[in-house]
Design a protein around this motif. Structure first.
Motif, PDB file in Angstrom:
ATOM      1  N   GLY A  26      -6.667  -3.369  -5.103  1.00 17.84           N
ATOM      2  CA  GLY A  26      -6.324  -4.744  -4.947  1.00 17.84           C
ATOM      3  C   GLY A  26      -4.934  -4.822  -3.907  1.00 17.84           C
ATOM      4  N   ILE A  27      -4.781  -3.927  -3.139  1.00 17.57           N
ATOM      5  CA  ILE A  27      -3.489  -3.804  -2.132  1.00 17.57           C
ATOM      6  C   ILE A  27      -4.142  -4.026  -0.701  1.00 17.57           C
ATOM      7  N   ASP A  28      -3.147  -4.763   0.019  1.00 19.43           N
ATOM      8  CA  ASP A  28      -3.609  -5.042   1.288  1.00 19.43           C
ATOM      9  C   ASP A  28      -3.281  -3.864   2.369  1.00 19.43           C
ATOM     10  N   ALA A  29      -2.117  -3.431   2.143  1.00 22.81           N
ATOM     11  CA  ALA A  29      -1.662  -2.680   3.093  1.00 22.81           C
ATOM     12  C   ALA A  29      -0.705  -1.275   2.511  1.00 22.81           C
ATOM     13  N   VAL A  30      -0.686  -0.323   3.089  1.00 25.30           N
ATOM     14  CA  VAL A  30       0.647   0.565   2.662  1.00 25.30           C
ATOM     15  C   VAL A  30       1.385   0.922   3.933  1.00 25.30           C
ATOM     16  N   ASP A  81       4.261  -9.064  -1.952  1.00 31.45           N
ATOM     17  CA  ASP A  81       4.569  -8.409  -3.204  1.00 31.45           C
ATOM     18  C   ASP A  81       4.416  -6.964  -3.098  1.00 31.45           C
ATOM     19  N   ILE A  82       5.644  -6.346  -3.283  1.00 31.72           N
ATOM     20  CA  ILE A  82       5.720  -4.728  -3.293  1.00 31.72           C
ATOM     21  C   ILE A  82       5.207  -4.124  -4.336  1.00 31.72           C
ATOM     22  N   VAL A  83       4.526  -3.036  -4.238  1.00 35.06           N
ATOM     23  CA  VAL A  83       3.926  -2.095  -5.236  1.00 35.06           C
ATOM     24  C   VAL A  83       4.349  -0.662  -4.748  1.00 35.06           C
ATOM     25  N   ASP A  84       4.143   0.275  -5.589  1.00 35.50           N
ATOM     26  CA  ASP A  84       4.398   1.608  -5.431  1.00 35.50           C
ATOM     27  C   ASP A  84       2.900   2.515  -5.351  1.00 35.50           C
ATOM     28  N   ALA A  85       3.265   3.098  -3.852  1.00 39.98           N
ATOM     29  CA  ALA A  85       2.097   3.866  -3.385  1.00 39.98           C
ATOM     30  C   ALA A  85       2.254   5.478  -3.944  1.00 39.98           C
ATOM     31  N   THR A 134       0.076  -8.139  -0.375  1.00 42.31           N
ATOM     32  CA  THR A 134       0.662  -7.017  -1.366  1.00 42.31           C
ATOM     33  C   THR A 134       0.667  -5.755  -0.303  1.00 42.31           C
ATOM     34  N   LEU A 135       1.786  -5.171  -0.581  1.00 42.90           N
ATOM     35  CA  LEU A 135       2.139  -3.943   0.353  1.00 42.90           C
ATOM     36  C   LEU A 135       2.728  -2.884  -0.356  1.00 42.90           C
ATOM     37  N   ALA A 136       2.217  -1.747  -0.153  1.00 41.46           N
ATOM     38  CA  ALA A 136       2.485  -0.448  -0.975  1.00 41.46           C
ATOM     39  C   ALA A 136       3.593   0.178  -0.222  1.00 41.46           C
TER      40      ALA A 136
END
Length: 392
Positions: free
Chosen positions: A30-34, A121-125, A97-99
């Motif tokens: 469910g992440i838009d991009a990294v 929203d920043i998440v960890d990749a 959402t960006l990783a």
């Protein structure tokens, strides 16, 4: 430069597959991009190291945002920028959402990139990328096998460069020369900021028992407190072992191989431990995909205990808590062969197995091999002589 493509020749299909795999993982989570910025990730997603960023979307679009080097203007997906704040203008839809790969970013870098996309929203990749990189494609496996061939060729010439009266540092210089002449790029890429090593670890006699601050299987005091690991300037004398654990990076991917040499005769205990290391490697190579990584560690420990050699296993004064590790672009990738590892071996992963021993008064003994995980076994790709080799 105009005749050089941004994606190196022969890498085009491989990079397409990698981008597609990353995109699939983004969608699944469910992440838009990294947005990737470290050299390992840039190399993995483009086939080259550059200054800048790789931006990949869940839809499969890739943007190479380059600061340096110049010369790739006009190529599809390559966009020259001066600063990361220019990236949003290149993108059709900004991410919700960006990783980011937070395991390699400083706080300042993280804060700046977060502000480039203030509404995301920043998440960890980190775990996602580590997992993707751990399973090697056929393309990567060919690179690793080629690396193993060159690595073996360099090691085969080590006895020819030894002469009586050498120190460990002098021998290391000659070994490094052999590796460089064979084509070694001369760099180990290591995950994390706290582990440093120059081309490898050469350990002679008592120096093998010198504790190091790094999480290595073997230690060594080094020649200076600024790099406290490895060769120390100790003279190579009769009755001592010489352990060679040197860099095998010939094409951006790394094999890991350790071989043990001796001067004159060494103790029966040292020979017993070395032969057990060889046996452990052969036994663990019987496991294949689907095996919990910790089972390999447990089996090694069982064999060591059965031989009553636990006091010397994976160090003597200071011990390492693993028996092997994954590798590829970096020397410490997933999986980890350790007692609390949750990793499960997957077909196509690459692991180094290094059951080593330190025998007081003699030095380090044992071998390390690199293996590709197959369905029901581990394929060895570092096939140099495993017996302890006499230098004189």
């Amino acid at each position: 430069m105009n005749n050089i493509s941004f994606i190196p020749q022969g890498w085009e299909n491989e990079i397409k597959v990698r981008v597609a795999n990353i995109s699939a993982q983004l969608r699944q989570n469910g992440i838009d991009a990294v947005l990737l910025s470290d050299n390992v990730s840039l190399y993995y997603t483009s086939g080259r190291v550059f200054a800048g960023f790789t931006y990949i979307t869940a839809e499969g679009n890739v943007y190479y945002c380059v600061r340096r080097p110049i010369g790739f203007e006009g190529e599809a997906n390559v966009h020259y920028i001066r600063k990361p704040e220019m990236i949003p203008a290149l993108i059709e839809t900004l991410p919700k959402t960006l990783a980011l790969k937070t395991d390699v970013l400083t706080v300042a870098e993280y804060n700046r990139l977060s502000q480039v996309f203030p509404d995301a929203d920043i998440v960890d990749a980190s775990i996602m990328m580590r997992s993707l990189r751990s399973v090697k494609s056929d393309f990567e496996q060919r690179l690793l096998k080629d690396c193993g061939i060159h690595h073996e060729a360099a090691y085969s010439r080590i006895p020819a460069v030894y002469h009586t009266g050498m120190t460990d540092v002098q021998l290391q210089i000659e070994i490094e020369r052999l590796l460089r002449l064979e084509g070694c790029l001369g760099i180990f890429r290591v995950q994390g900021n706290s582990m440093e090593l120059f081309m490898g670890n050469i350990l002679v006699g008592e120096n093998a028992d010198s504790p190091t601050p790094y999480d290595f299987a073997m230690g060594g005091s080094g020649v200076d407190a600024s790099l406290p690991v490895g060769a120390s300037g100790e003279e190579i004398t009769s009755g001592k072992t010489v352990m060679v654990d040197a860099c095998g990076n010939f094409n951006g991917y790394m094999t890991d191989m350790t071989r043990c040499y001796r001067i004159g005769e060494v103790s029966e205990l040292a020979l017993k431990a070395h032969n057990l290391s060889v046996s452990i490697n052969h036994r663990l190579a019987e496991f294949g995909a689907g095996t919990p990584a910790k089972h390999l560690y447990d089996e090694a420990v069982r064999m060591v205990e059965e031989a009553a050699l636990s006091d010397y296993f994976m160090g003597h004064a200071q011990k390492a808590g693993f028996v092997g590790h994954g590798l590829g672009i970096e020397i410490n990738e997933a999986p980890v062969l350790a007692p609390r590892s949750r990793d499960i071996l997957e077909e196509g992963q690459v692991v180094a197995i290094e059951p080593k021993f330190v025998i007081p008064g003699v030095g380090a003994v044992g071998i390390e091999n690199t293996y590709i995980v197959r369905a029901d076994y581990l394929e060895c790709i570092t096939n140099a002589q495993e017996e302890m080799i006499a230098l004189s």
